[in-house]
Design a protein around this motif. Structure first.
Motif, PDB file in Angstrom:
ATOM      1  N   ILE A  19       0.902  -1.157   0.000  1.00 46.38           N
ATOM      2  CA  ILE A  19       0.000   0.000   0.000  1.00 46.38           C
ATOM      3  C   ILE A  19       0.935   1.200   0.000  1.00 46.38           C
ATOM      4  O   ILE A  19       1.751   1.355   0.911  1.00 46.38           O
ATOM      5  CB  ILE A  19      -0.876   0.050   1.285  1.00 46.38           C
ATOM      6  N   TYR A  20       0.841   2.045  -1.008  1.00 50.74           N
ATOM      7  CA  TYR A  20       1.785   3.154  -1.083  1.00 50.74           C
ATOM      8  C   TYR A  20       1.157   4.350  -1.773  1.00 50.74           C
ATOM      9  O   TYR A  20       0.025   4.280  -2.243  1.00 50.74           O
ATOM     10  CB  TYR A  20       3.078   2.698  -1.773  1.00 50.74           C
ATOM     11  N   GLY A  21       1.904   5.445  -1.828  1.00 49.24           N
ATOM     12  CA  GLY A  21       1.393   6.713  -2.302  1.00 49.24           C
ATOM     13  C   GLY A  21       1.145   6.842  -3.785  1.00 49.24           C
ATOM     14  O   GLY A  21       0.806   7.932  -4.256  1.00 49.24           O
ATOM     15  N   GLY A  22       1.300   5.773  -4.556  1.00 49.92           N
ATOM     16  CA  GLY A  22       0.887   5.774  -5.948  1.00 49.92           C
ATOM     17  C   GLY A  22       1.894   6.299  -6.954  1.00 49.92           C
ATOM     18  O   GLY A  22       1.679   6.156  -8.150  1.00 49.92           O
ATOM     19  N   GLY A  23       2.983   6.894  -6.503  1.00 46.27           N
ATOM     20  CA  GLY A  23       3.976   7.385  -7.455  1.00 46.27           C
ATOM     21  C   GLY A  23       4.634   6.236  -8.195  1.00 46.27           C
ATOM     22  O   GLY A  23       4.900   5.190  -7.618  1.00 46.27           O
ATOM     23  N   THR A  24       4.872   6.424  -9.473  1.00 42.94           N
ATOM     24  CA  THR A  24       5.509   5.368 -10.256  1.00 42.94           C
ATOM     25  C   THR A  24       6.934   5.742 -10.646  1.00 42.94           C
ATOM     26  O   THR A  24       7.590   5.008 -11.364  1.00 42.94           O
ATOM     27  CB  THR A  24       4.683   5.049 -11.517  1.00 42.94           C
ATOM     28  N   LYS A  25       7.389   6.863 -10.138  1.00 43.41           N
ATOM     29  CA  LYS A  25       8.756   7.319 -10.398  1.00 43.41           C
ATOM     30  C   LYS A  25       9.540   7.234  -9.094  1.00 43.41           C
ATOM     31  O   LYS A  25       8.970   7.074  -8.023  1.00 43.41           O
ATOM     32  CB  LYS A  25       8.742   8.758 -10.910  1.00 43.41           C
ATOM     33  N   GLY A  26      10.840   7.345  -9.163  1.00 42.47           N
ATOM     34  CA  GLY A  26      11.672   7.400  -7.972  1.00 42.47           C
ATOM     35  C   GLY A  26      11.688   6.104  -7.177  1.00 42.47           C
ATOM     36  O   GLY A  26      11.349   5.033  -7.678  1.00 42.47           O
ATOM     37  N   ILE A  27      12.075   6.210  -5.912  1.00 41.03           N
ATOM     38  CA  ILE A  27      12.244   5.030  -5.071  1.00 41.03           C
ATOM     39  C   ILE A  27      10.920   4.316  -4.834  1.00 41.03           C
ATOM     40  O   ILE A  27      10.853   3.085  -4.871  1.00 41.03           O
ATOM     41  CB  ILE A  27      12.936   5.402  -3.739  1.00 41.03           C
ATOM     42  N   GLY A  40       3.737  -9.774  -6.840  1.00 39.21           N
ATOM     43  CA  GLY A  40       3.034  -9.228  -5.688  1.00 39.21           C
ATOM     44  C   GLY A  40       1.877  -8.330  -6.068  1.00 39.21           C
ATOM     45  O   GLY A  40       1.699  -7.970  -7.233  1.00 39.21           O
ATOM     46  N   GLN A  41       1.116  -7.958  -5.055  1.00 41.06           N
ATOM     47  CA  GLN A  41      -0.060  -7.104  -5.218  1.00 41.06           C
ATOM     48  C   GLN A  41       0.270  -5.688  -4.755  1.00 41.06           C
ATOM     49  O   GLN A  41       0.906  -5.513  -3.712  1.00 41.06           O
ATOM     50  CB  GLN A  41      -1.227  -7.644  -4.388  1.00 41.06           C
ATOM     51  N   VAL A  42      -0.194  -4.699  -5.510  1.00 36.28           N
ATOM     52  CA  VAL A  42       0.108  -3.300  -5.203  1.00 36.28           C
ATOM     53  C   VAL A  42      -1.152  -2.454  -5.276  1.00 36.28           C
ATOM     54  O   VAL A  42      -1.888  -2.504  -6.255  1.00 36.28           O
ATOM     55  CB  VAL A  42       1.162  -2.727  -6.180  1.00 36.28           C
ATOM     56  N   THR A  43      -1.351  -1.669  -4.212  1.00 36.74           N
ATOM     57  CA  THR A  43      -2.416  -0.670  -4.182  1.00 36.74           C
ATOM     58  C   THR A  43      -1.761   0.696  -4.131  1.00 36.74           C
ATOM     59  O   THR A  43      -0.982   0.982  -3.220  1.00 36.74           O
ATOM     60  CB  THR A  43      -3.330  -0.845  -2.941  1.00 36.74           C
ATOM     61  N   GLY A  44      -2.045   1.526  -5.113  1.00 35.89           N
ATOM     62  CA  GLY A  44      -1.542   2.893  -5.141  1.00 35.89           C
ATOM     63  C   GLY A  44      -2.640   3.853  -4.723  1.00 35.89           C
ATOM     64  O   GLY A  44      -3.793   3.690  -5.138  1.00 35.89           O
ATOM     65  N   ILE A  45      -2.278   4.819  -3.893  1.00 34.91           N
ATOM     66  CA  ILE A  45      -3.243   5.823  -3.423  1.00 34.91           C
ATOM     67  C   ILE A  45      -2.635   7.186  -3.736  1.00 34.91           C
ATOM     68  O   ILE A  45      -1.603   7.548  -3.178  1.00 34.91           O
ATOM     69  CB  ILE A  45      -3.515   5.661  -1.909  1.00 34.91           C
ATOM     70  N   ILE A  46      -3.272   7.906  -4.629  1.00 37.85           N
ATOM     71  CA  ILE A  46      -2.660   9.149  -5.120  1.00 37.85           C
ATOM     72  C   ILE A  46      -3.731  10.233  -5.283  1.00 37.85           C
ATOM     73  O   ILE A  46      -4.841   9.947  -5.741  1.00 37.85           O
ATOM     74  CB  ILE A  46      -1.910   8.893  -6.450  1.00 37.85           C
ATOM     75  N   PRO A  47      -3.401  11.457  -4.898  1.00 43.09           N
ATOM     76  CA  PRO A  47      -4.357  12.545  -5.162  1.00 43.09           C
ATOM     77  C   PRO A  47      -4.359  12.899  -6.646  1.00 43.09           C
ATOM     78  O   PRO A  47      -3.330  12.796  -7.319  1.00 43.09           O
ATOM     79  CB  PRO A  47      -3.841  13.704  -4.318  1.00 43.09           C
ATOM     80  N   GLU A  48      -5.503  13.308  -7.119  1.00 37.01           N
ATOM     81  CA  GLU A  48      -5.678  13.630  -8.541  1.00 37.01           C
ATOM     82  C   GLU A  48      -4.584  14.568  -9.051  1.00 37.01           C
ATOM     83  O   GLU A  48      -4.002  14.343 -10.110  1.00 37.01           O
ATOM     84  CB  GLU A  48      -7.061  14.259  -8.758  1.00 37.01           C
ATOM     85  N   PHE A  49      -4.253  15.610  -8.286  1.00 37.53           N
ATOM     86  CA  PHE A  49      -3.315  16.623  -8.786  1.00 37.53           C
ATOM     87  C   PHE A  49      -1.884  16.103  -8.938  1.00 37.53           C
ATOM     88  O   PHE A  49      -1.070  16.717  -9.619  1.00 37.53           O
ATOM     89  CB  PHE A  49      -3.339  17.876  -7.904  1.00 37.53           C
ATOM     90  N   GLU A  65      -4.601  -2.180  -7.844  1.00 34.60           N
ATOM     91  CA  GLU A  65      -5.682  -1.321  -7.370  1.00 34.60           C
ATOM     92  C   GLU A  65      -5.171   0.109  -7.342  1.00 34.60           C
ATOM     93  O   GLU A  65      -4.039   0.357  -6.914  1.00 34.60           O
ATOM     94  CB  GLU A  65      -6.121  -1.752  -5.958  1.00 34.60           C
ATOM     95  N   LEU A  66      -5.981   1.024  -7.790  1.00 39.32           N
ATOM     96  CA  LEU A  66      -5.639   2.444  -7.769  1.00 39.32           C
ATOM     97  C   LEU A  66      -6.775   3.203  -7.110  1.00 39.32           C
ATOM     98  O   LEU A  66      -7.944   3.055  -7.489  1.00 39.32           O
ATOM     99  CB  LEU A  66      -5.409   2.982  -9.178  1.00 39.32           C
ATOM    100  N   ILE A  67      -6.417   3.985  -6.099  1.00 40.92           N
ATOM    101  CA  ILE A  67      -7.397   4.835  -5.415  1.00 40.92           C
ATOM    102  C   ILE A  67      -6.958   6.273  -5.636  1.00 40.92           C
ATOM    103  O   ILE A  67      -5.838   6.658  -5.272  1.00 40.92           O
ATOM    104  CB  ILE A  67      -7.451   4.515  -3.908  1.00 40.92           C
TER     105      ILE A  67
END
Length: 182
Positions: A19-27, A40-49, A65-67
């Motif tokens: 479960i992480y902040g949704g960024g696909t760049k960097g670390i 593995g399974q990944v859920t990204g949680i990211i604000p629209e902006f 999963e993307l939230i």
């Protein structure tokens, strides 16, 4: 980046979900990539902006999963609610802000979830010195609640989290036994 990919691989190998902040760049992108590329399974949680700043829409499509949240506050709250533990890899001000908020919530008794500083090449040593200084000066009134794990090697992170979670569960079971006898 290598540490991020290695952590992702460990998460996948233990059968855990990232479960992480949704960024696909960097670390953080490397952690997600390491998790996904090892099944593995990944859920990204990211604000629209932040979608076009911290991610690519194509990469977000690879997540299980993307939230999308309206703002940073909703992102952090959702991440907190969905996570069983927190790991801070080396990072910048955003990483620092997020782990300090999680530690603050622990100090206030809002959770007992494991918190880890992935101290790769001693990156978090100055932070640990600051926490010890704050405790010594009396500013961490409930320092016993702010006990992050400091792990120097990626391979030690998941076992340490699982051990602490098991210890907390055993403590809760013991409390339940005492309460049931009252």
């Amino acid at each position: 980046m290598a540490a991020g990919r290695a952590l992702g691989k460990e998460i996948a190998e233990y059968g855990l979900r990232l479960i992480y902040g949704g960024g696909t760049k960097g670390i953080m992108g490397a952690v997600a990539s390491g998790t996904l590329s090892n099944g593995g399974q990944v859920t990204g949680i990211i604000p629209e902006f932040l979608i076009d700043m911290e991610a690519t829409r194509h990469s977000l499509g690879q997540l299980n999963e993307l939230i999308v949240t309206p703002d940073m506050h909703a992102r952090k709250h959702t991440m907190f609610e969905r996570s069983d533990a927190f790991v801070a890899l080396p990072g910048g001000i955003g990483t620092l802000e997020e782990i300090v908020e999680i530690m603050t919530w622990a100090q206030l008794g809002r959770h007992e979830k494991p918190m880890v500083f992935a101290n790769i090449n001693g990156f978090w040593d100055p932070m640990m010195e600051l926490l010890h200084h704050m405790t010594g000066e009396g500013f961490l009134h409930t320092a016993h609640r702010v006990q992050p794990l400091v792990i120097d090697e990626i391979s030690g992170i998941i076992p340490a989290i699982m051990a602490q979670a098991a210890e907390l569960a055993a403590d809760r079971d013991g409390e339940d036994d005492v309460i049931s006898k009252m």
